[in-house]
Design a protein around this motif. Structure first.
Motif, PDB file in Angstrom:
ATOM      1  N   GLU A  72      19.533   6.888  -1.452  1.00  0.00           N
ATOM      2  CA  GLU A  72      18.756   7.917  -0.778  1.00  0.00           C
ATOM      3  C   GLU A  72      18.023   7.313   0.417  1.00  0.00           C
ATOM      4  O   GLU A  72      17.279   6.337   0.286  1.00  0.00           O
ATOM      5  N   LEU A  73      18.214   7.936   1.590  1.00  0.00           N
ATOM      6  CA  LEU A  73      17.725   7.375   2.841  1.00  0.00           C
ATOM      7  C   LEU A  73      16.202   7.228   2.858  1.00  0.00           C
ATOM      8  O   LEU A  73      15.671   6.210   3.320  1.00  0.00           O
ATOM      9  N   ARG A  74      15.475   8.227   2.364  1.00  0.00           N
ATOM     10  CA  ARG A  74      14.008   8.163   2.403  1.00  0.00           C
ATOM     11  C   ARG A  74      13.488   6.979   1.584  1.00  0.00           C
ATOM     12  O   ARG A  74      12.565   6.277   2.002  1.00  0.00           O
ATOM     13  N   ASN A  75      14.071   6.767   0.424  1.00  0.00           N
ATOM     14  CA  ASN A  75      13.652   5.631  -0.401  1.00  0.00           C
ATOM     15  C   ASN A  75      13.974   4.304   0.284  1.00  0.00           C
ATOM     16  O   ASN A  75      13.172   3.364   0.265  1.00  0.00           O
ATOM     17  N   ALA A  76      15.158   4.242   0.893  1.00  0.00           N
ATOM     18  CA  ALA A  76      15.560   3.012   1.573  1.00  0.00           C
ATOM     19  C   ALA A  76      14.642   2.698   2.750  1.00  0.00           C
ATOM     20  O   ALA A  76      14.279   1.542   2.977  1.00  0.00           O
ATOM     21  N   LEU A  77      14.250   3.731   3.506  1.00  0.00           N
ATOM     22  CA  LEU A  77      13.380   3.514   4.666  1.00  0.00           C
ATOM     23  C   LEU A  77      11.989   3.050   4.246  1.00  0.00           C
ATOM     24  O   LEU A  77      11.393   2.171   4.897  1.00  0.00           O
ATOM     25  N   LEU A  78      11.442   3.636   3.193  1.00  0.00           N
ATOM     26  CA  LEU A  78      10.123   3.216   2.715  1.00  0.00           C
ATOM     27  C   LEU A  78      10.127   1.744   2.317  1.00  0.00           C
ATOM     28  O   LEU A  78       9.224   0.982   2.669  1.00  0.00           O
ATOM     29  N   LEU A  79      11.150   1.348   1.586  1.00  0.00           N
ATOM     30  CA  LEU A  79      11.262  -0.048   1.177  1.00  0.00           C
ATOM     31  C   LEU A  79      11.511  -0.953   2.384  1.00  0.00           C
ATOM     32  O   LEU A  79      10.886  -2.005   2.540  1.00  0.00           O
TER      33      LEU A  79
END
Length: 250
Positions: A72-79
């Motif tokens: 999931e892109l949002r999770n990847a960006l936060l990390l």
């Protein structure tokens, strides 16, 4: 330079790339003790050289994991974003530390991970679900903490993020390893850049390692998806312990 050296480094990269794909860590965690023990590189130079292999390996492994389990892109960006910032700051600090002190700190870091992994294996497993069981804001906290350790020790932070995502966020092992790679890619990239600026990279060794890793990392990813969850976690724990012992016995 011995003409056999690039070939030997290529073969070493094949083995390290397979392990990196298997455990979702890019291969750097085992490359660092190997370069220190077998090739006599000091800690910072071993970490910087390993990162030459780690960065492209992480990129390819992330793509392979995403093909099998969509990240999931949002999770990847936060990390990724929080990890990048903290890895950059930590790497600026790491290049000026005493090499021997850094090596023992790295050994301690690995032993803490081993202890935590063993403890986690004895605890009742939380059920894994489709959605992460913590608010997304905590992903930024995890990314920052993991990125800082990755910048300090040159391991990308995935080795810290993976057990946290399984035990605290309820992710499966393979999903956690895929998400951890999305943290590792930007943090390893900025850490390699910092180490290279401070002449802590041996490119003649690193490039053949990277080529070998790129040729083999897909094997490790395929193997990771074929193993039982409990076996994969046990192997990960044994892997960490061996790395710590290699450095401690040097």
């Amino acid at each position: 330079m011995n003409l056999l050296d690039p070939l030997l480094n290529l073969l070493l990269g094949l083995g390290l790339g397979t392990l990196g794909g298997l455990f979702g860590i890019g291969g750097g965690l085992i490359a660092i003790p190997v370069l220190g023990v077998l090739f006599g590189l000091d800690q910072q130079l071993a970490q910087g050289t390993a990162l030459v292999m780690v960065v492209p390996n992480v990129m390819l492994a992330l793509w392979r994991y995403h093909q099998r389990n969509r990240i999931e892109l949002r999770n990847a960006l936060l990390l990724g974003v929080s990890g990048l910032v903290c890895a950059w700051l930590a790497s600026l600090y790491a290049v000026d530390l005493d090499s021997r002190s850094m090596r023992w700190a790295f050994v301690g870091f690995l032993l803490v991970l081993v202890g935590y992994s063993l403890l986690r294996m004895q605890m009742p497993q939380r059920p894994c679900v489709d959605r992460l069981q913590q608010r997304r804001g905590w992903l930024a906290v995890l990314g920052g903490f993991s990125g800082a350790l990755g910048g300090l020790f040159g391991v990308g932070g995935a080795v810290v993020a993976t057990p946290a995502l399984t035990s605290l966020f309820g992710a499966t092992q393979v999903v956690a390893q895929g998400l951890s790679l999305s943290l590792a890619l930007p943090s390893t990239g900025v850490t390699l850049f910092t180490y290279a600026l401070h002449d802590q990279v041996n490119w003649w060794m690193g490039v053949p390692l990277a080529v070998g890793g790129l040729l083999s990392i897909s094997w490790g990813v395929r193997l990771a998806h074929s193993l039982p969850e409990s076996l994969l976690r046990s192997l990960f724990c044994v892997f960490l312990l061996l790395c710590a012992l290699m450095l401690a016995l040097e």
